[in-house]
Enzyme design. Structure first.
Site, mmCIF file in Angstrom:
data_model
loop_
_atom_site.group_PDB
_atom_site.id
_atom_site.type_symbol
_atom_site.label_atom_id
_atom_site.label_comp_id
_atom_site.label_asym_id
_atom_site.label_seq_id
_atom_site.Cartn_x
_atom_site.Cartn_y
_atom_site.Cartn_z
ATOM 1 N N ARG A 146 113.992 56.140 97.629
ATOM 2 C CA ARG A 146 113.778 57.555 97.935
ATOM 3 C C ARG A 146 114.756 58.422 97.148
ATOM 4 O O ARG A 146 115.801 57.951 96.670
ATOM 5 C CB ARG A 146 113.979 57.810 99.423
ATOM 6 C CG ARG A 146 113.064 57.002 100.346
ATOM 7 C CD ARG A 146 113.391 57.264 101.797
ATOM 8 N NE ARG A 146 112.511 56.544 102.709
ATOM 9 C CZ ARG A 146 112.773 55.331 103.202
ATOM 10 N NH1 ARG A 146 113.897 54.706 102.849
ATOM 11 N NH2 ARG A 146 111.924 54.745 104.027
ATOM 12 N N LYS A 170 117.198 55.283 105.548
ATOM 13 C CA LYS A 170 117.179 56.102 106.754
ATOM 14 C C LYS A 170 117.956 55.414 107.868
ATOM 15 O O LYS A 170 117.924 54.202 108.006
ATOM 16 C CB LYS A 170 115.728 56.352 107.197
ATOM 17 C CG LYS A 170 114.944 57.259 106.241
ATOM 18 C CD LYS A 170 113.540 57.514 106.770
ATOM 19 C CE LYS A 170 112.782 58.492 105.884
ATOM 20 N NZ LYS A 170 111.413 58.756 106.381
ATOM 21 N N ARG A 242 107.850 56.851 93.758
ATOM 22 C CA ARG A 242 107.930 55.836 94.822
ATOM 23 C C ARG A 242 106.527 55.294 95.116
ATOM 24 O O ARG A 242 106.336 54.083 95.235
ATOM 25 C CB ARG A 242 108.546 56.467 96.063
ATOM 26 C CG ARG A 242 108.673 55.552 97.279
ATOM 27 C CD ARG A 242 109.522 56.255 98.340
ATOM 28 N NE ARG A 242 109.405 55.689 99.656
ATOM 29 C CZ ARG A 242 110.120 54.660 100.114
ATOM 30 N NH1 ARG A 242 110.992 54.072 99.316
ATOM 31 N NH2 ARG A 242 109.978 54.223 101.348
ATOM 32 N N HIS A 265 110.429 50.368 104.668
ATOM 33 C CA HIS A 265 109.596 50.834 105.771
ATOM 34 C C HIS A 265 109.949 50.071 107.044
ATOM 35 O O HIS A 265 110.207 48.871 107.006
ATOM 36 C CB HIS A 265 108.117 50.630 105.462
ATOM 37 C CG HIS A 265 107.574 51.623 104.486
ATOM 38 N ND1 HIS A 265 106.385 51.438 103.786
ATOM 39 C CD2 HIS A 265 108.034 52.843 104.091
ATOM 40 C CE1 HIS A 265 106.161 52.473 103.012
ATOM 41 N NE2 HIS A 265 107.138 53.336 103.178
ATOM 42 N N TYR A 274 98.814 51.786 100.872
ATOM 43 C CA TYR A 274 98.642 51.435 99.460
ATOM 44 C C TYR A 274 97.484 50.474 99.239
ATOM 45 O O TYR A 274 96.963 50.382 98.129
ATOM 46 C CB TYR A 274 99.947 50.847 98.909
ATOM 47 C CG TYR A 274 101.070 51.848 98.957
ATOM 48 C CD1 TYR A 274 101.098 52.945 98.098
ATOM 49 C CD2 TYR A 274 102.096 51.726 99.888
ATOM 50 C CE1 TYR A 274 102.110 53.875 98.163
ATOM 51 C CE2 TYR A 274 103.118 52.662 99.953
ATOM 52 C CZ TYR A 274 103.119 53.730 99.090
ATOM 53 O OH TYR A 274 104.106 54.662 99.159
#
Length: 293
Positions: A146, A170, A242, A265, A274
């Site tokens: 990211r 994150k 990304r 993720h 995807y």
């Protein structure tokens, strides 16, 4: 009406970023204002499901997108779960509240031929700025990290011996991503140029023209200009790279779970989007190739 202790909970217990915290504040203060103006209500323990439903209806009438409304609803759900957990309320008024349906939107990505143009190596000697701008695109495309993860990537996160980088994502979750020898060589070449530019105490790999830590708008502009120069149409952002990383990996046969781990993720559901891109690609090939299509 909104309790300050909730924001302390998000910041100290859940360890949310200040950006996320401000987003919660914006959503909840908007709900608080609605309750005050429409129902003269300033006590969060008296909020009912019909009030929440009325607020959601007002957001729909205002023309707000389903995505934005669902985000606000999510903020409200987290808040009332907190009130229930802490014993401020005995019943959650949002148990029946459901998110709005949203049209499916496939991630935007850059084709392989376009990426080859984007990553075309310049002939002759290039400046620090040119090398850095090229490296920004290389790292984002080769690792799928990211924008925020790139900004915070430090020199000691690169492991030459293992050919990996350590990425902090994150909620401070860390993951290890393999990198190619060619990317390591590019980083090393850039670091050699960086040493004469960087400000004291800055350990982040990517720095500005003045040698300071990069920031989101700076990275966004560099990526946008690089993609535009290569003739890429549509959205041109770090997140597009990304998506491009994940799409190209999947199209080349990478396992979906492996892509999930590389992207950082938390669930496979976020990665499965995807697969739809690959299905769309197969459909287009079928329509072009099959005589009866």
């Amino acid at each position: 009406m909104i309790r300050d202790s909730f924001y302390d909970y998000l910041l100290l217990v859940k360890r949310y970023s200040l950006h996320t915290l401000n987003a919660y504040k914006t959503d909840l203060l908007q709900f608080q204002e609605y309750c005050d103006n429409s129902y003269n209500l300033t006590d969060d323990t008296r909020v009912t499901y019909p009030i929440v439903r009325s607020w959601l209806a007002s957001l729909v009438d205002s023309g707000l997108s389903a995505r934005s409304i669902n985000r606000k609803l999510s903020s409200l759900k987290v808040y009332f779960r907190y009130l229930l957990k802490e014993g401020f309320i005995s019943e959650n008024p949002l148990l029946r509240a459901t998110s709005l349906g949203m049209p499916s939107r496939l991630p935007v990505f850059v084709s392989r031929n376009e990426m080859a143009s984007v990553l075309h190596e310049s002939n002759g000697k290039i400046s620090f700025n040119e090398r850095r701008d090229m490296l920004i695109v290389e790292i984002l495309y080769c690792t799928g990290i990211r924008l925020s993860e790139l900004i915070n990537l430090r020199l000691n996160d690169l492991d030459h011996a293992a050919a990996t980088i350590k990425v902090t994502g994150k909620r401070n979750k860390q993951r290890i991503i393999p990198v190619t020898p060619s990317l390591i060589a590019l980083i090393d070449e850039y670091i050699g140029l960086r040493s004469g530019i960087v400000s004291p105490g800055v350990s982040e790999i990517i720095v500005t023209d003045q040698g300071k830590k990069a920031y989101p708008v700076f990275i966004y502009r560099k990526v946008s200009r690089a993609l535009e120069a290569a003739g890429v149409k549509g959205r041109r952002s770090p997140h597009v790279l990304r998506h491009t990383f994940a799409t190209h990996m999947l199209n080349e046969g990478a396992d979906l779970n492996a892509i999930k781990e590389l992207l950082g993720h938390s669930s496979l559901a976020a990665t499965q989007v995807y697969t739809h891109i690959s299905i769309e690609k197969l459909k287009s090939i079928y329509k072009l190739a099959h005589p009866r299509a």
